[in-house]
Design a protein around this motif. Structure first.
Motif, PDB file in Angstrom:
ATOM      1  N   ARG A 103      57.757  95.966 120.359  1.00 50.78           N
ATOM      2  CA  ARG A 103      58.464  96.755 119.341  1.00 50.78           C
ATOM      3  C   ARG A 103      59.519  97.672 119.958  1.00 50.78           C
ATOM      4  O   ARG A 103      60.295  98.328 119.247  1.00 50.78           O
ATOM      5  CB  ARG A 103      57.471  97.596 118.533  1.00 50.78           C
ATOM      6  CG  ARG A 103      56.877  98.769 119.309  1.00 50.78           C
ATOM      7  CD  ARG A 103      55.927  99.589 118.459  1.00 50.78           C
ATOM      8  NE  ARG A 103      56.588 100.110 117.295  1.00 50.78           N
ATOM      9  CZ  ARG A 103      55.951 100.759 116.303  1.00 50.78           C
ATOM     10  NH1 ARG A 103      54.658 100.916 116.355  1.00 50.78           N
ATOM     11  NH2 ARG A 103      56.615 101.224 115.274  1.00 50.78           N
ATOM     12  N   ASP A 106      63.098  97.889 118.714  1.00 48.17           N
ATOM     13  CA  ASP A 106      63.589  98.710 117.609  1.00 48.17           C
ATOM     14  C   ASP A 106      64.146 100.065 118.051  1.00 48.17           C
ATOM     15  O   ASP A 106      64.630 100.834 117.232  1.00 48.17           O
ATOM     16  CB  ASP A 106      62.458  98.970 116.593  1.00 48.17           C
ATOM     17  CG  ASP A 106      62.058  97.700 115.856  1.00 48.17           C
ATOM     18  OD1 ASP A 106      62.888  96.777 115.794  1.00 48.17           O
ATOM     19  OD2 ASP A 106      60.920  97.635 115.368  1.00 48.17           O
ATOM     20  N   GLN A 212      58.415  88.842 115.615  1.00 54.13           N
ATOM     21  CA  GLN A 212      59.136  90.101 115.797  1.00 54.13           C
ATOM     22  C   GLN A 212      60.613  89.846 116.133  1.00 54.13           C
ATOM     23  O   GLN A 212      61.501  90.599 115.700  1.00 54.13           O
ATOM     24  CB  GLN A 212      58.469  90.920 116.911  1.00 54.13           C
ATOM     25  CG  GLN A 212      57.121  91.502 116.502  1.00 54.13           C
ATOM     26  CD  GLN A 212      56.430  92.221 117.651  1.00 54.13           C
ATOM     27  OE1 GLN A 212      55.886  91.590 118.541  1.00 54.13           O
ATOM     28  NE2 GLN A 212      56.468  93.550 117.635  1.00 54.13           N
ATOM     29  N   SER A 215      62.467  89.101 113.080  1.00 54.07           N
ATOM     30  CA  SER A 215      62.647  90.253 112.180  1.00 54.07           C
ATOM     31  C   SER A 215      63.975  90.956 112.422  1.00 54.07           C
ATOM     32  O   SER A 215      64.424  91.750 111.579  1.00 54.07           O
ATOM     33  CB  SER A 215      61.497  91.254 112.374  1.00 54.07           C
ATOM     34  OG  SER A 215      61.590  91.891 113.636  1.00 54.07           O
ATOM     35  N   LEU A 220      63.219  89.263 106.889  1.00 55.36           N
ATOM     36  CA  LEU A 220      61.781  89.064 106.738  1.00 55.36           C
ATOM     37  C   LEU A 220      61.206  90.195 105.907  1.00 55.36           C
ATOM     38  O   LEU A 220      61.506  91.378 106.142  1.00 55.36           O
ATOM     39  CB  LEU A 220      61.080  89.028 108.102  1.00 55.36           C
ATOM     40  CG  LEU A 220      60.997  87.669 108.805  1.00 55.36           C
ATOM     41  CD1 LEU A 220      62.371  87.101 109.095  1.00 55.36           C
ATOM     42  CD2 LEU A 220      60.190  87.798 110.099  1.00 55.36           C
ATOM     43  N   THR A 221      60.392  89.841 104.939  1.00 55.84           N
ATOM     44  CA  THR A 221      59.721  90.837 104.107  1.00 55.84           C
ATOM     45  C   THR A 221      58.220  90.787 104.361  1.00 55.84           C
ATOM     46  O   THR A 221      57.701  89.805 104.905  1.00 55.84           O
ATOM     47  CB  THR A 221      59.979  90.577 102.619  1.00 55.84           C
ATOM     48  OG1 THR A 221      59.479  89.268 102.279  1.00 55.84           O
ATOM     49  CG2 THR A 221      61.469  90.652 102.303  1.00 55.84           C
ATOM     50  N   ILE A 225      55.465  87.557 105.588  1.00 55.65           N
ATOM     51  CA  ILE A 225      54.928  87.472 106.960  1.00 55.65           C
ATOM     52  C   ILE A 225      53.441  87.819 107.082  1.00 55.65           C
ATOM     53  O   ILE A 225      52.810  87.465 108.076  1.00 55.65           O
ATOM     54  CB  ILE A 225      55.737  88.361 107.932  1.00 55.65           C
ATOM     55  CG1 ILE A 225      55.771  89.839 107.491  1.00 55.65           C
ATOM     56  CG2 ILE A 225      57.135  87.824 108.101  1.00 55.65           C
ATOM     57  CD1 ILE A 225      54.710  90.698 108.123  1.00 55.65           C
ATOM     58  N   PRO A 290      62.408  94.756 103.729  1.00 57.13           N
ATOM     59  CA  PRO A 290      62.557  94.097 105.031  1.00 57.13           C
ATOM     60  C   PRO A 290      61.636  94.764 106.070  1.00 57.13           C
ATOM     61  O   PRO A 290      61.432  95.976 106.038  1.00 57.13           O
ATOM     62  CB  PRO A 290      64.031  94.326 105.379  1.00 57.13           C
ATOM     63  CG  PRO A 290      64.692  94.640 104.071  1.00 57.13           C
ATOM     64  CD  PRO A 290      63.670  95.350 103.256  1.00 57.13           C
ATOM     65  N   VAL A 291      61.100  93.965 106.953  1.00 54.99           N
ATOM     66  CA  VAL A 291      60.226  94.499 108.003  1.00 54.99           C
ATOM     67  C   VAL A 291      60.919  94.335 109.353  1.00 54.99           C
ATOM     68  O   VAL A 291      61.686  93.394 109.566  1.00 54.99           O
ATOM     69  CB  VAL A 291      58.862  93.777 108.029  1.00 54.99           C
ATOM     70  CG1 VAL A 291      58.078  94.053 106.767  1.00 54.99           C
ATOM     71  CG2 VAL A 291      59.028  92.280 108.234  1.00 54.99           C
ATOM     72  N   ASN A 292      60.649  95.276 110.244  1.00 54.14           N
ATOM     73  CA  ASN A 292      61.196  95.183 111.591  1.00 54.14           C
ATOM     74  C   ASN A 292      60.071  94.907 112.586  1.00 54.14           C
ATOM     75  O   ASN A 292      58.908  94.723 112.208  1.00 54.14           O
ATOM     76  CB  ASN A 292      61.960  96.457 111.961  1.00 54.14           C
ATOM     77  CG  ASN A 292      61.077  97.694 111.844  1.00 54.14           C
ATOM     78  OD1 ASN A 292      59.850  97.608 111.872  1.00 54.14           O
ATOM     79  ND2 ASN A 292      61.710  98.859 111.714  1.00 54.14           N
ATOM     80  N   SER A 293      60.396  94.923 113.851  1.00 57.71           N
ATOM     81  CA  SER A 293      59.421  94.605 114.900  1.00 57.71           C
ATOM     82  C   SER A 293      58.255  95.579 114.892  1.00 57.71           C
ATOM     83  O   SER A 293      57.094  95.184 115.077  1.00 57.71           O
ATOM     84  CB  SER A 293      60.125  94.638 116.264  1.00 57.71           C
ATOM     85  OG  SER A 293      59.226  94.365 117.302  1.00 57.71           O
ATOM     86  N   ILE A 296      55.784  94.885 111.979  1.00 61.60           N
ATOM     87  CA  ILE A 296      54.964  93.704 112.281  1.00 61.60           C
ATOM     88  C   ILE A 296      53.867  94.058 113.290  1.00 61.60           C
ATOM     89  O   ILE A 296      52.697  93.677 113.124  1.00 61.60           O
ATOM     90  CB  ILE A 296      55.841  92.561 112.826  1.00 61.60           C
ATOM     91  CG1 ILE A 296      56.765  92.043 111.726  1.00 61.60           C
ATOM     92  CG2 ILE A 296      54.984  91.420 113.374  1.00 61.60           C
ATOM     93  CD1 ILE A 296      57.774  91.007 112.201  1.00 61.60           C
TER      94      ILE A 296
END
Length: 625
Positions: A103, A106, A212, A215, A220-221, A225, A290-293, A296
């Motif tokens: 992560r 990010d 990730q 993403s 990606l939502t 995922i 939306p999702v980021n690393s 996740i």
């Protein structure tokens, strides 16, 4: 989208997977001994085992490796299935650490030079520079292994950056949006997609890492995922179970089954919990966002931690279920079963454990062979059919152990990368056949004793007394051989050769005295052939021990490997003062016994300390090697 974006994506994936493998293998290589000691001390406390599983997996970056090592320890009898349960759950939680590291993608370094150091684009080259510097300079003992860990870390993040750049280009084509929107509409499809990817990659950490990287597109939502993440758990545990199952014992196979049952239960629990929580509206803000690393990584950690807390009380049920699925199979009783069970292929990726398994098996073979030799010596004086049967039964065990450890060593060798480990295994390979030959000599001697009894033939009392002196010398040699192998004691190895030379001199003297007695009729002519055959067996026992001593010398001093003949030439030329002194002491001791008719040698005392000035050296005659 064009073919070059796909190539870039696949190239990044290859770098990512290789970096993870290199880093994990190097970590296991350097920590395997510590891991074994830690894991073997696990008690029946599931919480303690759980924490250990988390820590070990976080260290070696692989839940598969942790569970496979655990299965091997269970199969070897070091852990029980019950003790392994907490480790299994902990390993599933520990694997989330990799996602938390990834992560770092990010991190926003704008306005902060400090944060910029933690960006993958900075960490990757720094890790590569440190790694190659350590490998090239060999700065300390484990410099190369630590360097490989740093190189693996750098390659891993370089691969991630490559994948991220590729998926950003692919995002413009609309393929990623179409793919993941489809998964969002069908959680079942997402579940099996995740399972398939994890099964192919054989790593849940790698699968989460790829997710990730995707993403980074911002497409990606959470709804697309979460089911993929849950499916990854199943795909990874199936791979682990297969590895645990192949060539493993019943208890080790149950470890893999428990992992599957646990992950299936975890999947059901997560899917039900997410569905219920979504229905009551607690996930509305996150569902289509939306999702980021980081999200996740956090989702993966929360899923695993929550399930671990919920399912820990059910571990006893999982254990019982695994026993029903994998039934006990009747196995032929063997007192060495625990020793040979440790020769488990799952230890190949943790060389310290595999080498220790070989060592313990070889020590058991030597101990059994030495015991058989002592019993066979006794049969020459008083033949006992029951003792003879014991020798033959033990020889069967020796042969079985030899077959297993020989096969294990051959299969294990390609997995070694460190030169020191190769040297150890080479020594083990050489002594395996030598120890087995000791058992064969015991069987042969017992057979000669039976032949004498069957033909109602006896040696003269003088011959029996003289052979007792020789047997005493051989038992001293065997004791030094055990010390040599068990402790890798080069001093004990150096004491073998003088004793072997003296035993050769004793054999020459016994043959000469036997011929004199034959000429006067004191010794039975019908026993002559058996006497000569026994002398050959006694001589070969010394040769075996000499070879074991040299194998140990070569392991400690590799430069001797191509010049063993020069080593023996130097010793037997009379130019080695320490050898001469040891030879003279042993020669005086045993030949003094030989000059006392019908004397019974006392138990072998510990060898006298080396004293090069104790006596004028006598030049021994060369012995056959």
């Amino acid at each position: 989208m064009d073919v070059f974006n796909v190539i870039s994506l696949l190239g990044g994936l290859a770098m990512f997977l290789y970096g993870m493998r290199l880093m994990g293998d190097s970590l296991k290589e350097n920590s395997s001994g510590t891991l074994k000691r830690a894991m073997s001390k696990v008690t029946d406390n599931p919480l303690k085992a759980f924490i250990l599983g988390v820590l070990v997996t976080a260290l070696i970056q692989s839940s598969t490796a942790t569970i496979v090592i655990t299965a091997g320890l269970v199969g070897a009898g070091i852990l029980t299935l019950h003790q392994s349960l907490g480790i299994i759950v902990g390993a599933n939680v520990g694997t989330t650490v990799t996602g938390q590291i990834i992560r770092l993608l990010d991190i926003n370094s704008s306005g902060s030079s400090v944060l910029r150091f933690f960006q993958p684009s900075t960490l990757a080259p720094i890790a590569l520079i440190i790694g190659i510097a350590l490998i090239m300079t060999n700065f300390f003992k484990n410099s190369r292994s630590v360097g490989n860990i740093a190189i693996g870390f750098g390659i891993l993040f370089s691969g991630l950056l490559n994948m991220t750049g590729a998926v950003n280009s692919l995002a413009e084509s609309g393929i990623i949006e179409t793919l993941f929107s489809g998964l969002g509409k069908s959680p079942i499809l997402g579940y099996f997609t995740g399972a398939g990817v994890a099964f192919m990659l054989q790593s849940s950490s790698a699968s989460i890492g790829i997710l990730q990287a995707f993403s980074a597109t911002g497409m990606l939502t959470f709804k697309s995922i979460y089911s993929v993440i849950v499916g990854i758990y199943l795909g990874d545990c199936v791979t682990t179970a297969i590895v645990c199952y192949i060539g493993a014992k019943t208890e080790a196979r149950r470890v893999g089954i428990v992992n599957i049952v646990y992950n299936l239960s975890k999947s059901i629990l997560v899917l039900l919990a997410v569905t219920v929580i979504h229905k009551i509206g607690l996930l509305d803000k996150l569902w289509d966002a939306p999702v980021n690393s980081g999200i996740i990584a956090n989702t993966n950690t929360v899923f695993n931690l929550g399930c671990a807390l919920a399912l820990l009380p059910m571990l006893g049920l999982f254990e019982k279920l695994s026993c029903k699925i994998v039934r006990d199979k009747p196995e032929k009783d063997s007192k060495y079963k625990e020793v040979t069970d440790a020769l488990n292929p799952v230890f190949f990726n943790t060389p310290a454990l595999a080498l220790q398994s070989c060592y313990k098996t070889l020590l058991a073979i030597f101990t059994a062979a030495r015991s058989n030799l002592e019993k066979s010596f006794g049969l020459l004086k008083h033949y006992d059919a029951a003792v003879h049967r014991e020798i033959l039964k033990e020889e069967d065990e020796i042969d079985r152990m030899t077959d297993k450890v020989s096969k294990y060593i051959v299969e294990f060798l390609p997995h070694l990368q460190i030169e020191n480990h190769v040297a150890i295994l080479n020594q083990y390979y050489k002594v395996t056949s030598e120890f087995e030959r000791l058992g064969d000599h015991a069987v042969n001697i017992a057979a000669y004793a039976e032949s004498l009894k069957r033909n109602r033939t006896e040696f003269s009392s003088a011959a029996v007394s003289e052979m007792a002196v020789l047997e005493s010398a051989l038992l001293s040699i065997l004791d030094e051989t055990r010390q040599t192998f068990e402790k890798r004691d080069v001093d004990a190895a150096a004491r073998i050769e003088p004793l072997v030379q003296v035993s050769s001199d004793l054999i020459t003297a016994l043959r000469r005295n036997h011929l004199k007695r034959m000429s006067t009729g004191e010794c039975n002519a019908y026993a002559d052939t058996t006497f000569s055959d026994l002398m050959v067996e006694f001589h070969r026992i010394g040769d075996v021990c000499s070879n074991v001593g040299v194998a140990t010398m070569v392991r400690v001093q590799p430069e001797l490997a191509d010049h063993e003949h020069l080593y023996f030439e130097r010793l037997h030329s009379g130019s080695d003062a320490a050898f001469n002194a040891a030879y003279n002491r042993a020669h005086d001791r045993y030949f003094a016994m030989l000059e006392k008719p019908n004397s019974v040698p006392e138990e072998n005392p510990a060898p006298a300390p080396e004293n090069e000035s104790s006596a004028a050296p006598q030049t021994p005659q060369p012995t056959e090697q």
